[in-house]
Enzyme design. Sequence first.
Site, PDB file in Angstrom:
ATOM      1  N   LYS A  15       0.816  -1.224   0.000  1.00  0.00           N
ATOM      2  CA  LYS A  15       0.000   0.000   0.000  1.00  0.00           C
ATOM      3  C   LYS A  15       0.844   1.267   0.000  1.00  0.00           C
ATOM      4  O   LYS A  15       0.466   2.258  -0.605  1.00  0.00           O
ATOM      5  CB  LYS A  15      -0.951   0.007   1.191  1.00  0.00           C
ATOM      6  CG  LYS A  15      -2.094  -0.990   1.032  1.00  0.00           C
ATOM      7  CD  LYS A  15      -3.285  -0.608   1.862  1.00  0.00           C
ATOM      8  CE  LYS A  15      -4.488  -1.456   1.464  1.00  0.00           C
ATOM      9  NZ  LYS A  15      -5.693  -1.112   2.166  1.00  0.00           N
ATOM     10  N   LYS A  24      -4.472  -8.973  -6.361  1.00  0.00           N
ATOM     11  CA  LYS A  24      -5.801  -9.246  -5.828  1.00  0.00           C
ATOM     12  C   LYS A  24      -6.771  -8.122  -6.180  1.00  0.00           C
ATOM     13  O   LYS A  24      -6.352  -6.982  -6.388  1.00  0.00           O
ATOM     14  CB  LYS A  24      -5.759  -9.473  -4.316  1.00  0.00           C
ATOM     15  CG  LYS A  24      -5.847  -8.236  -3.468  1.00  0.00           C
ATOM     16  CD  LYS A  24      -6.115  -8.595  -2.015  1.00  0.00           C
ATOM     17  CE  LYS A  24      -6.444  -7.339  -1.212  1.00  0.00           C
ATOM     18  NZ  LYS A  24      -7.783  -6.819  -1.405  1.00  0.00           N
ATOM     19  N   LYS A  27     -10.545  -2.681  -3.359  1.00  0.00           N
ATOM     20  CA  LYS A  27     -11.369  -1.472  -3.420  1.00  0.00           C
ATOM     21  C   LYS A  27     -10.534  -0.264  -3.780  1.00  0.00           C
ATOM     22  O   LYS A  27     -11.005   0.661  -4.422  1.00  0.00           O
ATOM     23  CB  LYS A  27     -11.946  -1.179  -2.025  1.00  0.00           C
ATOM     24  CG  LYS A  27     -13.176  -1.927  -1.672  1.00  0.00           C
ATOM     25  CD  LYS A  27     -13.670  -1.429  -0.317  1.00  0.00           C
ATOM     26  CE  LYS A  27     -13.361  -2.413   0.778  1.00  0.00           C
ATOM     27  NZ  LYS A  27     -12.378  -1.978   1.744  1.00  0.00           N
TER      28      LYS A  27
HETATM   29  P1  ATP Z   1      -8.567  -1.882   0.388  1.00  0.00           P
HETATM   30  O1  ATP Z   1      -7.984  -1.842  -0.997  1.00  0.00           O
HETATM   31  O2  ATP Z   1      -9.139  -0.573   0.847  1.00  0.00           O
HETATM   32  O3  ATP Z   1      -7.639  -2.517   1.406  1.00  0.00           O
HETATM   33  P2  ATP Z   1      -9.930  -4.396   0.153  1.00  0.00           P
HETATM   34  O4  ATP Z   1     -10.637  -4.703  -1.099  1.00  0.00           O
HETATM   35  O5  ATP Z   1      -8.603  -5.056   0.371  1.00  0.00           O
HETATM   36  O6  ATP Z   1      -9.838  -2.822   0.263  1.00  0.00           O
HETATM   37  P3  ATP Z   1     -10.633  -4.726   2.938  1.00  0.00           P
HETATM   38  O7  ATP Z   1     -11.603  -3.819   3.588  1.00  0.00           O
HETATM   39  O8  ATP Z   1      -9.181  -4.490   3.207  1.00  0.00           O
HETATM   40  O9  ATP Z   1     -10.898  -4.724   1.348  1.00  0.00           O
HETATM   41  O10 ATP Z   1     -10.957  -6.234   3.317  1.00  0.00           O
HETATM   42  C1  ATP Z   1     -12.262  -6.658   3.699  1.00  0.00           C
HETATM   43  C2  ATP Z   1     -12.363  -8.165   3.656  1.00  0.00           C
HETATM   44  O11 ATP Z   1     -12.393  -8.609   2.287  1.00  0.00           O
HETATM   45  C3  ATP Z   1     -11.184  -8.903   4.300  1.00  0.00           C
HETATM   46  O12 ATP Z   1     -11.673 -10.072   4.933  1.00  0.00           O
HETATM   47  C4  ATP Z   1     -10.321  -9.287   3.120  1.00  0.00           C
HETATM   48  O13 ATP Z   1      -9.513 -10.409   3.388  1.00  0.00           O
HETATM   49  C5  ATP Z   1     -11.381  -9.586   2.069  1.00  0.00           C
HETATM   50  N1  ATP Z   1     -10.867  -9.383   0.725  1.00  0.00           N
HETATM   51  C6  ATP Z   1     -10.382  -8.228   0.214  1.00  0.00           C
HETATM   52  N2  ATP Z   1     -10.022  -8.386  -1.059  1.00  0.00           N
HETATM   53  C7  ATP Z   1     -10.272  -9.700  -1.364  1.00  0.00           C
HETATM   54  C8  ATP Z   1     -10.108 -10.490  -2.535  1.00  0.00           C
HETATM   55  N3  ATP Z   1      -9.607  -9.952  -3.635  1.00  0.00           N
HETATM   56  N4  ATP Z   1     -10.485 -11.790  -2.507  1.00  0.00           N
HETATM   57  C9  ATP Z   1     -11.005 -12.326  -1.374  1.00  0.00           C
HETATM   58  N5  ATP Z   1     -11.181 -11.636  -0.222  1.00  0.00           N
HETATM   59  C10 ATP Z   1     -10.821 -10.340  -0.212  1.00  0.00           C
HETATM   60 MG    MG Z   2      -7.449  -4.540   2.108  1.00  0.00          MG
END
Ligand code: ATP
Ligand code: MG
Length: 349
Positions: free
Chosen positions: A133, A216, A219
Amino acid sequence: MSVETNAEIQPQVGTQSMKPAVKKRVFSGIQPTGNIHLGNYLGAIRNWVETQDQYDNIFCIVDLHAITLPIDPKELHANVRKLAALYLACGLDLKSCKLFVQSQVHQHAELDWILNCFTPMGWLNRMTQFKTKAGSEMDTVGAGLYCYPVLMACDILLYQTHYVPVGDDQRQHVELTRDLAQRFNNIYNKSIFTLPEAQIRDAGARIMSLEDPTKKMSKSDPNPSAYITLLDDPKMIKKKIARATTDSERVVAFDPARPGITNLLSIYQILTGQSQQEIEADFEGKGYGDFKAALTDRLVETLSPIQQRYNEIINDMAALENLLKQGADDVRPIAERTVQKVKKAVGLG
Ligand code: ATP
Ligand code: MG
């Protein structure tokens, strides 16, 4: 693992003595940083919903985590409400779950400071998410991004959590949480924190970006074509799936050497519940176009009812605010009990 002290006592139906059974506690959360996507749904929320009857569940909207990177205040405020509405639209039932906003329970920030003081820098240096990040901004990002895993540990430990259902990307953070809990218990008193375990399913644990299937789905990805959000309409889903990265081979098959098509097939497999062999047989002799059309249909089928419920929930903002306030009121005493134990052990106050 320490002895359960806080889960609700549930009558065990079907036993002669009606002996009370204690449900294990589950805690998890999502950052209100942007659009909730398919990875968040398949890696986390869907699993929470499926097992909610088995556990004593606490689900959080982790807004304090969302300020570790710059975010517009109005957007953050709106995202919190949107995320709460999505949790409910996806099927979380308030009869089985407590649902609250992290910043409405000040004990998260309070324990965070204390635990930061007990976290070896070397442990944080090993966290890979910080490196991803921070990227090239390593010296200019806020210290909160570096300390993020400690706050996440506090979220989990405040509620004497047994299981943390998350995607694979959070495995390292849950392991750190466990190590911190153990370290603290060893220093002071073995029963202050319950040692949590990550619950990571094989299917859906790491949904990959549609643009770059070696990364991965996230968001915070600046490119919205990289993810399908839970609120994308059918036209948008069709467009994003149509342009999702594949390869030039044109054979619809699971193949680790072809991460693009394999990612799409994995999503299809979760949505249909079919085996890999069944799916490959169904698409034998067909091209990526046929497969992408079928995947689009399954996605629309899955997301449409969620979107319908979401629209109903988000249109009654007063009810939503009320239930979040109630959720925070319900969990605060649990969090406070842990903070009191910690402060007493450390000699604070
Ligand atoms: P950010 O980019 O802001 O970190 P994010 O998409 O990684 O957003 P988080 O809020 O960090 O989302 O994670 C929320 C939940 O979703 C966590 O349990 C995380 O492990 C799961 N998660 C996030 N991205 C994935 C993915 N690509 N596949 C499966 N699970 C995911
Ligand atoms: Mg995340």
